[in-house]
Design a protein around this motif. Structure first.
Motif, mmCIF file in Angstrom:
data_model
loop_
_atom_site.group_PDB
_atom_site.id
_atom_site.type_symbol
_atom_site.label_atom_id
_atom_site.label_comp_id
_atom_site.label_asym_id
_atom_site.label_seq_id
_atom_site.Cartn_x
_atom_site.Cartn_y
_atom_site.Cartn_z
ATOM 1 N N ASN A 41 9.617 -6.447 -6.365
ATOM 2 C CA ASN A 41 8.921 -6.826 -5.468
ATOM 3 C C ASN A 41 8.792 -4.655 -4.777
ATOM 4 O O ASN A 41 9.315 -3.924 -5.095
ATOM 5 C CB ASN A 41 9.094 -7.422 -4.029
ATOM 6 C CG ASN A 41 9.769 -7.022 -3.636
ATOM 7 O OD1 ASN A 41 10.483 -6.245 -3.286
ATOM 8 N ND2 ASN A 41 11.014 -8.412 -2.705
ATOM 9 N N PRO A 42 7.278 -4.976 -4.343
ATOM 10 C CA PRO A 42 6.731 -3.867 -2.919
ATOM 11 C C PRO A 42 7.973 -2.941 -2.243
ATOM 12 O O PRO A 42 8.196 -1.882 -2.698
ATOM 13 C CB PRO A 42 5.538 -4.000 -2.882
ATOM 14 C CG PRO A 42 5.256 -4.918 -3.307
ATOM 15 C CD PRO A 42 6.351 -5.720 -4.184
ATOM 16 N N SER A 95 0.889 -1.419 0.236
ATOM 17 C CA SER A 95 -0.104 -0.257 0.336
ATOM 18 C C SER A 95 1.414 1.445 -0.340
ATOM 19 O O SER A 95 0.705 2.275 -0.516
ATOM 20 C CB SER A 95 -0.503 -0.164 1.376
ATOM 21 O OG SER A 95 -1.737 0.702 1.289
ATOM 22 N N LYS A 96 1.832 1.269 1.364
ATOM 23 C CA LYS A 96 3.244 2.355 0.728
ATOM 24 C C LYS A 96 3.807 2.953 -0.909
ATOM 25 O O LYS A 96 3.507 3.886 -0.983
ATOM 26 C CB LYS A 96 3.733 2.895 2.125
ATOM 27 C CG LYS A 96 3.274 2.435 2.993
ATOM 28 C CD LYS A 96 4.669 1.856 3.980
ATOM 29 C CE LYS A 96 4.264 2.162 5.188
ATOM 30 N NZ LYS A 96 5.351 1.393 6.465
ATOM 31 N N ALA A 97 3.526 1.691 -1.181
ATOM 32 C CA ALA A 97 4.877 1.622 -2.802
ATOM 33 C C ALA A 97 3.550 2.145 -3.800
ATOM 34 O O ALA A 97 3.763 3.100 -4.496
ATOM 35 C CB ALA A 97 5.435 0.061 -3.299
ATOM 36 N N VAL A 128 5.427 -3.688 -10.654
ATOM 37 C CA VAL A 128 5.832 -3.702 -8.584
ATOM 38 C C VAL A 128 4.430 -5.123 -8.537
ATOM 39 O O VAL A 128 3.200 -5.542 -8.882
ATOM 40 C CB VAL A 128 4.734 -3.316 -7.968
ATOM 41 C CG1 VAL A 128 5.472 -2.633 -6.710
ATOM 42 C CG2 VAL A 128 6.367 -1.729 -8.554
ATOM 43 N N THR A 129 5.566 -6.447 -8.677
ATOM 44 C CA THR A 129 4.335 -7.394 -8.016
ATOM 45 C C THR A 129 5.244 -8.246 -7.393
ATOM 46 O O THR A 129 6.830 -8.122 -6.584
ATOM 47 C CB THR A 129 4.640 -8.451 -9.369
ATOM 48 O OG1 THR A 129 3.923 -9.878 -9.250
ATOM 49 C CG2 THR A 129 5.498 -8.923 -9.871
ATOM 50 N N GLY A 130 4.359 -8.957 -6.682
ATOM 51 C CA GLY A 130 4.750 -9.947 -4.982
ATOM 52 C C GLY A 130 5.305 -11.003 -5.444
ATOM 53 O O GLY A 130 5.462 -12.470 -4.759
#
Length: 135
Positions: A121-122, A23-25, A106-108
């Motif tokens: 990643n984020p 969420s911060k990203a 941006v991916t997990g």
């Protein structure tokens, strides 16, 4: 200007964990003029489909808010298909959109994508583009 594409899991995590790293990203991307969000029609359909999963228990209003926000601030493009091999072909559209937009993905799910510098990643996104920390 840094162009950005968010993977579905990153969008879902942003909604489910509003104070988390992802969420911060996402908020960094939204609030800084140096970023531009990109998506394509297929990605938007994927976001919509996954946000509506009953097991995620995301309120319809929250789903609509996120999708509307993405459409409002993002740029819709139509990428061409790449020749890169994917174990899960549903990941290709994120890679292709990222490449077409000359963006950062941006991916997990880093393991689903080729090991390329523009896929992160984020937490790494925050370190690289934020205040140097992911907490």
């Amino acid at each position: 200007m840094t162009n950005v594409v968010f993977g579905t899991n990153a969008v879902v995590s942003t909604v489910l964990t509003p104070h988390g790293v992802t969420s911060k990203a996402f908020k960094l991307m939204l609030t800084q003029r140096e970023f531009q969000l990109y998506y394509c029609a297929e990605i938007l359909r994927e976001y919509k489909r996954v946000l509506a999963y009953p097991r995620l228990n995301i309120a319809t209003l929250e789903q609509v808010k996120m999708l509307t926000l993405i459409e409002k601030v993002g740029v819709l493009i139509a990428p061409s298909a790449s020749e890169v091999h994917f174990v899960d072909e549903s990941d290709r559209i994120f890679y292709d959109t990222t490449r077409a937009a000359n963006a950062v993905l941006v991916t997990g799910n880093l393991k689903h994508f080729p090991n390329e510098e523009f896929i992160m990643n984020p937490a790494d996104f925050l370190v690289k583009y934020g205040e140097g920390k992911a907490t």
